[in-house]
Design a protein around this motif. Structure first.
Motif, PDB file in Angstrom:
ATOM      1  N   GLY A   1      24.509  -5.509  -1.733  1.00 51.19           N
ATOM      2  CA  GLY A   1      24.455  -4.253  -0.974  1.00 51.19           C
ATOM      3  C   GLY A   1      24.866  -3.073  -1.838  1.00 51.19           C
ATOM      4  N   ALA A   2      25.919  -3.240  -2.630  1.00 52.67           N
ATOM      5  CA  ALA A   2      26.359  -2.161  -3.529  1.00 52.67           C
ATOM      6  C   ALA A   2      25.291  -1.873  -4.577  1.00 52.67           C
ATOM      7  N   ALA A   3      24.613  -2.922  -5.052  1.00 51.80           N
ATOM      8  CA  ALA A   3      23.534  -2.726  -6.035  1.00 51.80           C
ATOM      9  C   ALA A   3      22.362  -1.973  -5.407  1.00 51.80           C
ATOM     10  N   ARG A   4      22.038  -2.304  -4.155  1.00 53.00           N
ATOM     11  CA  ARG A   4      20.949  -1.572  -3.472  1.00 53.00           C
ATOM     12  C   ARG A   4      21.303  -0.096  -3.328  1.00 53.00           C
ATOM     13  N   ARG A   5      22.562   0.184  -2.978  1.00 51.78           N
ATOM     14  CA  ARG A   5      22.982   1.592  -2.854  1.00 51.78           C
ATOM     15  C   ARG A   5      22.928   2.301  -4.201  1.00 51.78           C
ATOM     16  N   LEU A   6      23.390   1.632  -5.242  1.00 52.35           N
ATOM     17  CA  LEU A   6      23.342   2.241  -6.579  1.00 52.35           C
ATOM     18  C   LEU A   6      21.897   2.491  -6.994  1.00 52.35           C
ATOM     19  N   HIS A   7      21.037   1.526  -6.749  1.00 47.12           N
ATOM     20  CA  HIS A   7      19.617   1.682  -7.071  1.00 47.12           C
ATOM     21  C   HIS A   7      19.028   2.872  -6.320  1.00 47.12           C
ATOM     22  N   ALA A   8      19.359   3.009  -5.050  1.00 45.67           N
ATOM     23  CA  ALA A   8      18.863   4.135  -4.251  1.00 45.67           C
ATOM     24  C   ALA A   8      19.375   5.466  -4.799  1.00 45.67           C
ATOM     25  N   VAL A   9      20.630   5.494  -5.213  1.00 47.55           N
ATOM     26  CA  VAL A   9      21.191   6.726  -5.787  1.00 47.55           C
ATOM     27  C   VAL A   9      20.463   7.073  -7.082  1.00 47.55           C
ATOM     28  N   VAL A  10      20.270   6.091  -7.959  1.00 47.45           N
ATOM     29  CA  VAL A  10      19.583   6.344  -9.237  1.00 47.45           C
ATOM     30  C   VAL A  10      18.161   6.845  -8.977  1.00 47.45           C
ATOM     31  N   ASP A  11      17.437   6.161  -8.092  1.00 41.95           N
ATOM     32  CA  ASP A  11      16.066   6.594  -7.795  1.00 41.95           C
ATOM     33  C   ASP A  11      16.055   7.975  -7.144  1.00 41.95           C
ATOM     34  N   GLY A  12      16.973   8.204  -6.214  1.00 42.81           N
ATOM     35  CA  GLY A  12      17.020   9.506  -5.535  1.00 42.81           C
ATOM     36  C   GLY A  12      17.333  10.634  -6.499  1.00 42.81           C
ATOM     37  N   LEU A  13      18.304  10.432  -7.357  1.00 42.33           N
ATOM     38  CA  LEU A  13      18.639  11.473  -8.346  1.00 42.33           C
ATOM     39  C   LEU A  13      17.470  11.718  -9.296  1.00 42.33           C
ATOM     40  N   THR A  14      16.810  10.640  -9.689  1.00 39.96           N
ATOM     41  CA  THR A  14      15.647  10.772 -10.569  1.00 39.96           C
ATOM     42  C   THR A  14      14.557  11.607  -9.909  1.00 39.96           C
ATOM     43  N   VAL A  15      14.249  11.296  -8.658  1.00 37.42           N
ATOM     44  CA  VAL A  15      13.225  12.050  -7.933  1.00 37.42           C
ATOM     45  C   VAL A  15      13.622  13.524  -7.813  1.00 37.42           C
ATOM     46  N   HIS A  16      14.895  13.792  -7.558  1.00 35.50           N
ATOM     47  CA  HIS A  16      15.340  15.180  -7.431  1.00 35.50           C
ATOM     48  C   HIS A  16      15.183  15.945  -8.739  1.00 35.50           C
ATOM     49  N   VAL A  17      15.419  15.294  -9.866  1.00 39.14           N
ATOM     50  CA  VAL A  17      15.196  15.961 -11.156  1.00 39.14           C
ATOM     51  C   VAL A  17      13.700  16.173 -11.375  1.00 39.14           C
ATOM     52  N   LEU A  18      12.896  15.140 -11.116  1.00 35.12           N
ATOM     53  CA  LEU A  18      11.444  15.270 -11.314  1.00 35.12           C
ATOM     54  C   LEU A  18      10.860  16.377 -10.440  1.00 35.12           C
ATOM     55  N   ALA A  19      11.426  16.561  -9.240  1.00 39.17           N
ATOM     56  CA  ALA A  19      10.935  17.592  -8.318  1.00 39.17           C
ATOM     57  C   ALA A  19      11.532  18.968  -8.600  1.00 39.17           C
ATOM     58  N   GLY A  20      12.477  19.039  -9.524  1.00 39.83           N
ATOM     59  CA  GLY A  20      13.079  20.324  -9.856  1.00 39.83           C
ATOM     60  C   GLY A  20      14.211  20.743  -8.947  1.00 39.83           C
ATOM     61  N   HIS A  21      14.715  19.840  -8.122  1.00 44.13           N
ATOM     62  CA  HIS A  21      15.812  20.162  -7.203  1.00 44.13           C
ATOM     63  C   HIS A  21      17.182  20.027  -7.861  1.00 44.13           C
ATOM     64  N   LEU A  22      17.248  19.259  -8.927  1.00 41.89           N
ATOM     65  CA  LEU A  22      18.476  19.108  -9.702  1.00 41.89           C
ATOM     66  C   LEU A  22      18.144  19.267 -11.174  1.00 41.89           C
ATOM     67  N   THR A  23      19.101  19.727 -11.937  1.00 43.34           N
ATOM     68  CA  THR A  23      18.960  19.719 -13.395  1.00 43.34           C
ATOM     69  C   THR A  23      19.436  18.362 -13.893  1.00 43.34           C
ATOM     70  N   PRO A  24      19.066  17.985 -15.097  1.00 44.59           N
ATOM     71  CA  PRO A  24      19.605  16.738 -15.639  1.00 44.59           C
ATOM     72  C   PRO A  24      21.136  16.723 -15.658  1.00 44.59           C
ATOM     73  N   ALA A  25      21.761  17.847 -15.970  1.00 36.36           N
ATOM     74  CA  ALA A  25      23.231  17.899 -15.986  1.00 36.36           C
ATOM     75  C   ALA A  25      23.805  17.652 -14.594  1.00 36.36           C
TER      76      ALA A  25
END
Length: 189
Positions: free
Chosen positions: A150-174
């Motif tokens: 369950g913790a791995a699924r949450r971590l995976h979701a966070v990594v994917d979500g953050l990645t999508v936000h950077v790709l969409a321009g909603h977050l900077t890499p920093a």
């Protein structure tokens, strides 16, 4: 004397051409003709290696997965589990142009996999590989955790979500790096 051709190397060259087309024009514009033009090959020569667009796309995504996996297995990681987790996960996230391109290619397969069985197989490979990486990291960060999957699924979701936000321009890499750190701080250890 006949010319010796490294077919695997030629396939990797074509994967590189696919990556450049995706980065420049988007995945919708990937076609046998566009990749042939990008690579300087004829469409007939390209079809010797890949009969269909789906085969070409699947191989290009598999190459991204292999490239990232090779880097991950060959990298030195800090002895501290939290620092090691950060370094390893950031190798899969869009913190620079190379990793951004890899993330764009990997996430392009999300929609494509819904419509094509061959591409869905590659999408499952991408997701299962990332989940297994997250599971290994979680068990290193918190060895006695009662529900590591369950913790791995949450971590995976966070990594994917953050990645999508950077790709969409909603977050900077920093900002992405800071948010990843904040999440890793919440994993009990």
């Amino acid at each position: 004397m006949p010319k010796v051709v490294d077919h695997q190397q030629r396939r990797r060259e074509l994967a590189g051409a696919v990556w450049r087309v995706i980065t420049r024009d988007g995945v919708a514009d990937v076609s046998i003709r566009a990749v042939a033009a990008e690579s300087g090959w004829s469409t007939g020569a390209l079809r010797h290696y890949f009969a269909t667009r789906a085969e070409l796309l699947a191989f290009a995504c598999e190459e991204v997965i292999a490239q990232v996996t090779t880097r991950l297995t060959g990298m030195a990681v800090p002895p501290d589990p939290r620092a090691a987790g950060t370094v390893v996960l950031l190798e899969t996230m869009p913190v620079d142009e190379r990793r951004r391109t890899e993330a764009e290619i990997a996430f392009a397969f999300l929609a494509l996999g819904l419509q094509d069985a061959a591409l869905a197989r590659v999408q499952r490979l991408h997701f299962s590989s990332m989940f297994e990486l997250c599971l290994r990291l979680v068990t290193q960060l918190a060895p006695g955790l009662s529900n590591p999957r369950g913790a791995a699924r949450r971590l995976h979701a966070v990594v994917d979500g953050l990645t999508v936000h950077v790709l969409a321009g909603h977050l900077t890499p920093a900002e992405m790096v800071a948010e990843l750190g904040a999440h890793l701080d919440t994993v009990p250890g």
